[in-house]
Design a protein around this motif. Structure first.
Motif, PDB file in Angstrom:
ATOM      1  N   ALA A 154      -7.445   8.127   1.471  1.00  0.00           N
ATOM      2  CA  ALA A 154      -6.438   8.356   2.530  1.00  0.00           C
ATOM      3  C   ALA A 154      -6.183   7.117   3.416  1.00  0.00           C
ATOM      4  O   ALA A 154      -4.828   7.043   3.663  1.00  0.00           O
ATOM      5  N   ALA A 155      -6.768   6.394   3.518  1.00  0.00           N
ATOM      6  CA  ALA A 155      -6.512   5.121   4.421  1.00  0.00           C
ATOM      7  C   ALA A 155      -5.461   4.477   3.633  1.00  0.00           C
ATOM      8  O   ALA A 155      -4.381   3.758   3.936  1.00  0.00           O
ATOM      9  N   VAL A 156      -5.748   4.137   2.277  1.00  0.00           N
ATOM     10  CA  VAL A 156      -4.835   3.078   1.511  1.00  0.00           C
ATOM     11  C   VAL A 156      -3.465   3.833   1.261  1.00  0.00           C
ATOM     12  O   VAL A 156      -2.425   3.531   1.463  1.00  0.00           O
ATOM     13  N   LYS A 157      -3.543   5.294   1.059  1.00  0.00           N
ATOM     14  CA  LYS A 157      -2.218   5.933   1.027  1.00  0.00           C
ATOM     15  C   LYS A 157      -1.340   5.950   2.238  1.00  0.00           C
ATOM     16  O   LYS A 157      -0.036   6.061   2.164  1.00  0.00           O
ATOM     17  N   THR A 158      -2.260   5.923   3.387  1.00  0.00           N
ATOM     18  CA  THR A 158      -1.401   5.965   4.510  1.00  0.00           C
ATOM     19  C   THR A 158      -0.623   4.657   4.793  1.00  0.00           C
ATOM     20  O   THR A 158       0.495   4.629   5.126  1.00  0.00           O
ATOM     21  N   TRP A 159      -1.358   3.647   4.358  1.00  0.00           N
ATOM     22  CA  TRP A 159      -0.566   2.119   4.473  1.00  0.00           C
ATOM     23  C   TRP A 159       0.338   2.310   3.370  1.00  0.00           C
ATOM     24  O   TRP A 159       1.702   1.923   3.818  1.00  0.00           O
ATOM     25  N   GLU A 160       0.217   2.967   2.487  1.00  0.00           N
ATOM     26  CA  GLU A 160       1.419   3.053   1.550  1.00  0.00           C
ATOM     27  C   GLU A 160       2.545   3.766   1.993  1.00  0.00           C
ATOM     28  O   GLU A 160       3.826   3.380   1.965  1.00  0.00           O
ATOM     29  N   ALA A 161       2.195   4.801   2.780  1.00  0.00           N
ATOM     30  CA  ALA A 161       3.245   5.907   3.324  1.00  0.00           C
ATOM     31  C   ALA A 161       3.759   4.910   4.342  1.00  0.00           C
ATOM     32  O   ALA A 161       5.346   5.108   4.437  1.00  0.00           O
ATOM     33  N   LEU A 162       3.527   4.121   5.184  1.00  0.00           N
ATOM     34  CA  LEU A 162       4.088   3.134   6.150  1.00  0.00           C
ATOM     35  C   LEU A 162       4.941   2.151   5.412  1.00  0.00           C
ATOM     36  O   LEU A 162       6.019   2.088   6.336  1.00  0.00           O
ATOM     37  N   ALA A 163       4.455   1.687   4.570  1.00  0.00           N
ATOM     38  CA  ALA A 163       5.220   0.594   3.940  1.00  0.00           C
ATOM     39  C   ALA A 163       6.641   1.329   3.172  1.00  0.00           C
ATOM     40  O   ALA A 163       7.397   0.853   3.437  1.00  0.00           O
ATOM     41  N   ASP A 164       6.303   2.468   2.868  1.00  0.00           N
ATOM     42  CA  ASP A 164       7.443   3.317   2.025  1.00  0.00           C
ATOM     43  C   ASP A 164       8.384   3.665   3.119  1.00  0.00           C
ATOM     44  O   ASP A 164       9.608   3.724   2.926  1.00  0.00           O
ATOM     45  N   GLY A 165       7.709   3.746   4.393  1.00  0.00           N
ATOM     46  CA  GLY A 165       8.841   4.344   5.476  1.00  0.00           C
ATOM     47  C   GLY A 165       9.607   3.067   5.908  1.00  0.00           C
ATOM     48  O   GLY A 165      10.827   3.377   6.179  1.00  0.00           O
ATOM     49  N   ILE A 166       9.374   1.897   5.817  1.00  0.00           N
ATOM     50  CA  ILE A 166      10.149   0.729   6.009  1.00  0.00           C
ATOM     51  C   ILE A 166      11.245   0.631   4.929  1.00  0.00           C
ATOM     52  O   ILE A 166      12.603   0.328   5.245  1.00  0.00           O
ATOM     53  N   MET A 167      10.605   0.972   3.656  1.00  0.00           N
ATOM     54  CA  MET A 167      11.930   0.790   2.689  1.00  0.00           C
ATOM     55  C   MET A 167      12.832   2.092   2.753  1.00  0.00           C
ATOM     56  O   MET A 167      14.104   1.790   2.624  1.00  0.00           O
ATOM     57  N   ASP A 168      12.403   3.307   3.155  1.00  0.00           N
ATOM     58  CA  ASP A 168      13.284   4.347   3.355  1.00  0.00           C
ATOM     59  C   ASP A 168      14.354   3.907   4.355  1.00  0.00           C
ATOM     60  O   ASP A 168      15.527   4.285   4.165  1.00  0.00           O
ATOM     61  N   ALA A 169      13.630   3.393   5.551  1.00  0.00           N
ATOM     62  CA  ALA A 169      14.736   3.338   6.744  1.00  0.00           C
ATOM     63  C   ALA A 169      15.639   2.275   6.290  1.00  0.00           C
ATOM     64  O   ALA A 169      16.843   2.350   6.747  1.00  0.00           O
ATOM     65  N   GLY A 170      15.170   1.075   5.587  1.00  0.00           N
ATOM     66  CA  GLY A 170      16.033  -0.052   5.229  1.00  0.00           C
ATOM     67  C   GLY A 170      16.841   0.482   4.334  1.00  0.00           C
ATOM     68  O   GLY A 170      18.269  -0.053   4.516  1.00  0.00           O
ATOM     69  N   ILE A 171      16.695   1.280   3.281  1.00  0.00           N
ATOM     70  CA  ILE A 171      17.817   1.785   2.626  1.00  0.00           C
ATOM     71  C   ILE A 171      18.728   2.565   3.090  1.00  0.00           C
ATOM     72  O   ILE A 171      20.270   2.279   2.819  1.00  0.00           O
ATOM     73  N   LEU A 172      18.335   3.473   3.895  1.00  0.00           N
ATOM     74  CA  LEU A 172      19.348   4.415   4.756  1.00  0.00           C
ATOM     75  C   LEU A 172      20.174   3.464   5.521  1.00  0.00           C
ATOM     76  O   LEU A 172      21.495   3.807   5.899  1.00  0.00           O
ATOM     77  N   ALA A 173      19.682   2.470   6.206  1.00  0.00           N
ATOM     78  CA  ALA A 173      20.656   1.703   6.918  1.00  0.00           C
ATOM     79  C   ALA A 173      21.503   0.993   6.242  1.00  0.00           C
ATOM     80  O   ALA A 173      22.499   0.664   6.615  1.00  0.00           O
ATOM     81  N   GLY A 223     -10.299  -3.087   3.268  1.00  0.00           N
ATOM     82  CA  GLY A 223     -11.369  -3.440   2.244  1.00  0.00           C
ATOM     83  C   GLY A 223     -11.440  -5.021   2.140  1.00  0.00           C
ATOM     84  O   GLY A 223     -10.703  -5.797   2.548  1.00  0.00           O
ATOM     85  N   ASN A 224     -11.824  -5.541   1.058  1.00  0.00           N
ATOM     86  CA  ASN A 224     -12.255  -6.873   0.625  1.00  0.00           C
ATOM     87  C   ASN A 224     -11.385  -7.460  -0.312  1.00  0.00           C
ATOM     88  O   ASN A 224     -11.784  -8.674  -0.912  1.00  0.00           O
ATOM     89  N   GLN A 225     -10.511  -6.571  -1.012  1.00  0.00           N
ATOM     90  CA  GLN A 225      -9.713  -7.086  -2.114  1.00  0.00           C
ATOM     91  C   GLN A 225      -8.330  -6.244  -2.093  1.00  0.00           C
ATOM     92  O   GLN A 225      -8.004  -5.417  -1.354  1.00  0.00           O
ATOM     93  N   ILE A 226      -7.330  -6.742  -3.097  1.00  0.00           N
ATOM     94  CA  ILE A 226      -5.987  -6.498  -3.040  1.00  0.00           C
ATOM     95  C   ILE A 226      -6.179  -4.971  -3.509  1.00  0.00           C
ATOM     96  O   ILE A 226      -7.025  -4.462  -4.472  1.00  0.00           O
ATOM     97  N   THR A 227      -5.444  -3.983  -2.832  1.00  0.00           N
ATOM     98  CA  THR A 227      -5.233  -2.464  -3.177  1.00  0.00           C
ATOM     99  C   THR A 227      -3.725  -2.087  -3.105  1.00  0.00           C
ATOM    100  O   THR A 227      -3.137  -3.058  -2.900  1.00  0.00           O
ATOM    101  N   LEU A 228      -3.478  -0.887  -3.103  1.00  0.00           N
ATOM    102  CA  LEU A 228      -2.165  -0.370  -3.382  1.00  0.00           C
ATOM    103  C   LEU A 228      -1.537  -0.726  -2.032  1.00  0.00           C
ATOM    104  O   LEU A 228      -0.303  -0.713  -1.998  1.00  0.00           O
ATOM    105  N   ALA A 229      -2.538  -0.628  -0.980  1.00  0.00           N
ATOM    106  CA  ALA A 229      -1.881  -1.067   0.385  1.00  0.00           C
ATOM    107  C   ALA A 229      -1.187  -2.365   0.638  1.00  0.00           C
ATOM    108  O   ALA A 229      -0.105  -2.388   1.061  1.00  0.00           O
ATOM    109  N   ASP A 230      -1.778  -3.235  -0.099  1.00  0.00           N
ATOM    110  CA  ASP A 230      -1.223  -4.504   0.001  1.00  0.00           C
ATOM    111  C   ASP A 230       0.199  -4.688  -0.705  1.00  0.00           C
ATOM    112  O   ASP A 230       1.154  -5.222  -0.444  1.00  0.00           O
ATOM    113  N   ILE A 231      -0.003  -4.002  -1.865  1.00  0.00           N
ATOM    114  CA  ILE A 231       1.122  -4.083  -2.806  1.00  0.00           C
ATOM    115  C   ILE A 231       2.494  -3.540  -2.180  1.00  0.00           C
ATOM    116  O   ILE A 231       3.556  -3.918  -2.038  1.00  0.00           O
ATOM    117  N   ALA A 232       2.074  -2.239  -1.460  1.00  0.00           N
ATOM    118  CA  ALA A 232       3.189  -1.394  -1.150  1.00  0.00           C
ATOM    119  C   ALA A 232       3.719  -2.255   0.521  1.00  0.00           C
ATOM    120  O   ALA A 232       4.989  -2.294   0.303  1.00  0.00           O
TER     121      ALA A 232
END
Length: 221
Positions: free
Chosen positions: A105-124, A167-176
């Motif tokens: 859930a923590a990693v997916k929340t990071w992803e949601a936050l990052a996707d939110g930046i992309m959502d807002a950027g595209i709308l702008a 955590g201590n390695q790359i995850t989907l959070a970092d990619i997003a």
């Protein structure tokens, strides 16, 4: 005594290669391309411009969006969060989403936050590029840019001095996160987040050393 029933050999179904429909400039497409790259899973990229008059994206994704993955069984999978999770389960290499429910859930929340930046950027950006000048709403534009500012601040606070988002390695959070701030550099170079949030810049510079990020760098605007 011979039976009248003839036995036929079992035949394995012939599966087509997976195909990812997308564009080279979409940050969501870049995210899933990086996931496939990190997982060492091959996928063919089929370029599609969803804004073109002759786009056929609706035949695979009724929402008219990319990315859309055509799995090896021919079924369509969308959107980027679903595709990223699906891709992570295709190979044990470089597990990007934790199995533990809370960490997941923590990693997916990071992803949601990052996707939110992309959502807002595209709308702008669409407000500035698709609408005639006399129809553009400064209030709407400012609202989207405000979301980006707030999300960047939250990202920086959560990252702190950690090497990775979770955590201590790359995850989907970092990619997003890398795709989100990379999109800002690509489309909104006037946002000077690198000097305001040095820890995000350090993370981004580290991600840019990875082949998955190098190979998916969007073309010059």
């Amino acid at each position: 005594m011979r039976s009248g029933v003839q036995q036929t050999p079992n035949r394995m179904a012939i599966l087509d290669p997976m195909k990812l429909i997308g564009s080279l400039t979409s940050p969501y497409v870049r995210k899933v391309r990086i996931v496939f790259n990190e997982k060492k899973v091959d996928v063919d990229l089929e370029l599609e411009n969803v804004w073109a008059a002759d786009t056929k994206i609706a035949s695979t994704n009724p929402l008219g969006k990319v990315p859309c993955l055509i799995a090896d069984d021919g079924e369509a999978i969308y959107d980027s969060r679903v595709i990223a999770e699906y891709a992570d389960g295709l190979s044990p290499v470089s597990k990007l989403i934790p199995a533990d429910n809370r960490e997941r859930a923590a990693v997916k929340t990071w992803e949601a936050l990052a996707d939110g930046i992309m959502d807002a950027g595209i709308l702008a950006r669409l407000e500035r590029t698709l609408r005639p000048a006399e129809q553009q709403s400064q209030t709407w534009y400012d609202r989207q840019m405000g979301k980006i500012d707030t999300a960047l601040r939250q990202m920086s606070e959560q990252l702190g001095e950690n090497a990775w988002c979770h955590g201590n390695q790359i995850t989907l959070a970092d990619i997003a996160v890398g795709c989100a701030i990379g999109y800002l550099l690509f489309r909104f170079p006037e946002i000077k987040w690198q000097t305001q949030y040095l820890n995000l810049d350090r993370l981004h510079q580290k991600l840019l050393q990875r082949p998955s990020f190098i190979e998916t760098e969007p073309p010059a605007a």
